[in-house]
Design an enzyme around this catalytic site. Structure first.
Site, PDB file in Angstrom:
ATOM      1  N   LYS A 224     -13.468   0.374  -2.374  1.00  0.00           N
ATOM      2  CA  LYS A 224     -14.451   0.626  -1.320  1.00  0.00           C
ATOM      3  C   LYS A 224     -15.653   1.395  -1.902  1.00  0.00           C
ATOM      4  CE  LYS A 224     -11.493   0.761   2.853  1.00  0.00           C
ATOM      5  NZ  LYS A 224     -10.968   1.568   3.959  1.00  0.00           N
TER       6      LYS A 224
ATOM      7  N   GLU B 119       0.820  -1.217   0.000  1.00  0.00           N
ATOM      8  CA  GLU B 119       0.000   0.000   0.000  1.00  0.00           C
ATOM      9  C   GLU B 119       0.854   1.269   0.000  1.00  0.00           C
ATOM     10  OE1 GLU B 119      -3.015   0.030   3.071  1.00  0.00           O
ATOM     11  OE2 GLU B 119      -4.239  -1.413   2.003  1.00  0.00           O
TER      12      GLU B 119
ATOM     13  N   HIS C 177       9.160 -26.727  -0.642  1.00  0.00           N
ATOM     14  CA  HIS C 177       8.630 -27.903  -1.335  1.00  0.00           C
ATOM     15  C   HIS C 177       7.443 -27.547  -2.222  1.00  0.00           C
ATOM     16  CE1 HIS C 177      11.150 -30.637   1.120  1.00  0.00           C
ATOM     17  NE2 HIS C 177      11.094 -29.590   1.934  1.00  0.00           N
TER      18      HIS C 177
HETATM   19  O1  PA5 Z   1      -3.503   1.151   5.753  1.00  0.00           O
HETATM   20  C1  PA5 Z   1      -4.627   1.572   5.579  1.00  0.00           C
HETATM   21  O2  PA5 Z   1      -4.898   2.780   5.746  1.00  0.00           O
HETATM   22  C2  PA5 Z   1      -5.787   0.657   5.203  1.00  0.00           C
HETATM   23  O3  PA5 Z   1      -5.367  -0.648   4.994  1.00  0.00           O
HETATM   24  C3  PA5 Z   1      -6.832   0.674   6.322  1.00  0.00           C
HETATM   25  O4  PA5 Z   1      -6.208   0.362   7.535  1.00  0.00           O
HETATM   26  C4  PA5 Z   1      -7.972  -0.317   6.088  1.00  0.00           C
HETATM   27  O5  PA5 Z   1      -8.572  -0.074   4.843  1.00  0.00           O
HETATM   28  C5  PA5 Z   1      -9.020  -0.175   7.203  1.00  0.00           C
HETATM   29  O6  PA5 Z   1      -9.446   1.145   7.316  1.00  0.00           O
HETATM   30  P1  PA5 Z   1     -10.177   1.699   8.600  1.00  0.00           P
HETATM   31  O7  PA5 Z   1      -9.235   1.668   9.750  1.00  0.00           O
HETATM   32  O8  PA5 Z   1     -10.561   3.092   8.236  1.00  0.00           O
HETATM   33  O9  PA5 Z   1     -11.374   0.824   8.832  1.00  0.00           O
END
Ligand code: PA5
Length: 397
Positions: free
Chosen positions: A387, A266, A287
């Site tokens: 989303k 990310e 393996h």
């Molecule tokens: O790293 C990030 O920002 C995302 O992976 C969020 O943590 C994830 O989408 C969950 O979001 P939230 O904490 O708003 O529910």
């Protein structure tokens, strides 16, 4: 204590001019990093907050036999990874902490709800945005069960919300219902939130979070090595190695490598750029994927995690852990000979302190790596796209 080797099984794949070019950008990259408004995770953690988390976890233990943590992505992986790394495989006498909200599987949900019918539990729902679908659906379903099982005063005792200080439906719920709450600060993104109550509170039930925080804080001393690692990754990418495989020889580090995948995936994967993160657990995956890594498409480089000390189990008068590490050394050499560069991160002993150090080192590395690619380490516009699409399609609900 951590040790690093980004040379031994790497150098021949790296163009020294590239390495020097990126090394001379260090001041500039660190200045960019320091000028970001999303590095709240480098600040000190408030002692009063730590005491509050420990006290609340002790209070919950008195009326519940289980904490249900609801969250996904950056609101899930960090604490789960630490819990796994520091827990026991069998004979587990720790307080039960289970995780939900990471799947929409109705089989999982049905079994979870049936199980929760039979025990007394407290819920910690964690979402920075307060709007994440998987988290919201799971929370609503568990709350329905709680309404059947507990009266309003009991429910108030059994819901703890961790979210933004102002925004989102969860914050409104805290204001309306008076639930206990923790804040995920504005200047800390999900995958860098290991330093916040999003992870520290669930961990407070079973681990010494003060020791863990001390490790996180001391992780700062690895800034030079974090930059060196980021440079090494970028040089390998420039040399055509577009996939990084994180390799562990301990089964309980699997979720740590999942956390790494999110951290790098990310942070770096934007604008058509980035190194694709994958992981293998050895020796079992030797393996299955070992063949591809040794002789397949040469797009992979690896980072091995070696643990120095472990429990002593003797096999034919030889320490089993020693055998495991001999395999690690041999595989590194074999993969290197097969044109797969291999980095090495050595952890003296897996404990609260060293895991904290390791995670901090990796957060620094992910940020520096992303900046070397010229992308913002702290946003995730691609996650938001899916989303939004789901929301559109579920509008009728
Ligand atoms: O790293 C990030 O920002 C995302 O992976 C969020 O943590 C994830 O989408 C969950 O979001 P939230 O904490 O708003 O529910």
């Amino acid at each position: 204590m951590l040790e690093f080797n980004f040379n031994k099984y790497v150098d021949k794949f790296i163009n020294p001019e590239d390495r020097n070019k990126y090394l001379t950008q260090k001041k500039d990259i660190i200045n960019k990093f320091l000028s970001s408004d999303m590095i709240g995770w480098t600040n000190e953690i408030d002692d009063n907050l730590v005491e509050r988390m420990i006290n609340l976890s002790n209070k919950v233990k008195k009326n519940s036999s289980c904490l249900v943590v609801i969250g996904i992505g950056g609101s899930f992986l960090g604490s789960y990874a630490v819990k796994e790394m520091l827990g026991n495989y069998f004979n587990d006498s720790s307080f039960k902490v289970i995780y939900a909200g990471t799947t929409l599987s109705s089989k999982y949900m049905n079994e979870l709800l049936n199980y929760l019918e039979t025990i007394d539990f407290t819920v910690n729902v964690i979402s920075k945005s307060g709007t994440t679908m998987e988290t919201s659906i799971t929370y609503e379903l568990i709350k329905e069960l709680m309404k059947r099982k507990y009266n309003l005063d009991e429910i108030k005792e059994r819901i703890i919300i961790t979210t933004d200080k102002e925004k989102g439906t969860l914050r409104r719920e805290v204001e309306e219902e008076g639930y206990e709450d923790f804040i995920i600060p504005d200047d800390i993104g999900g995958r860098y939130s290991i330093v916040t109550p999003a992870h520290l509170f669930p961990l407070a039930f079973n681990i010494d979070i003060k020791e863990f925080i001390s490790g996180l804080t001391n992780g700062k001393k690895y800034l030079e090595q974090a930059y060196e690692y980021a440079v090494c990754r970028k040089c390998l990418f420039d040399a055509g190695k577009t996939v990084e495989n994180f390799v562990s020889y301990e089964e309980n580090m699997y979720y740590f490598t999942e956390w790494l995948k999110q951290l790098f995936g990310e942070s770096e994967g934007k604008d058509g750029k980035g190194i694709f993160p994958v992981s293998t657990i050895h020796t079992r995956d030797l393996h299955s994927l070992g063949q591809f890594i040794q002789e397949g498409n040469k797009i992979i480089f690896e980072t091995f995690f070696k643990v120095n000390s472990s429990n002593v189990v003797s096999y034919k008068n030889t320490d089993l852990h020693f055998i495991n590490n001999v395999v690690l050394d041999s595989v590194q050499k074999a993969h290197f000979d097969g044109c797969v560069p291999c980095n090495l991160v050595t952890i003296e002993k897996v404990c609260e302190y060293s895991v904290g150090e390791l995670m901090y080192f990796y957060m620094l590395s992910a940020a520096f790596s992303s900046l070397l690619f010229g992308v913002n380490p702290f946003d995730q516009p691609g996650v938001e796209v899916y989303k939004k699409e789901v929301k559109e399609n579920l509008r009728m609900l």
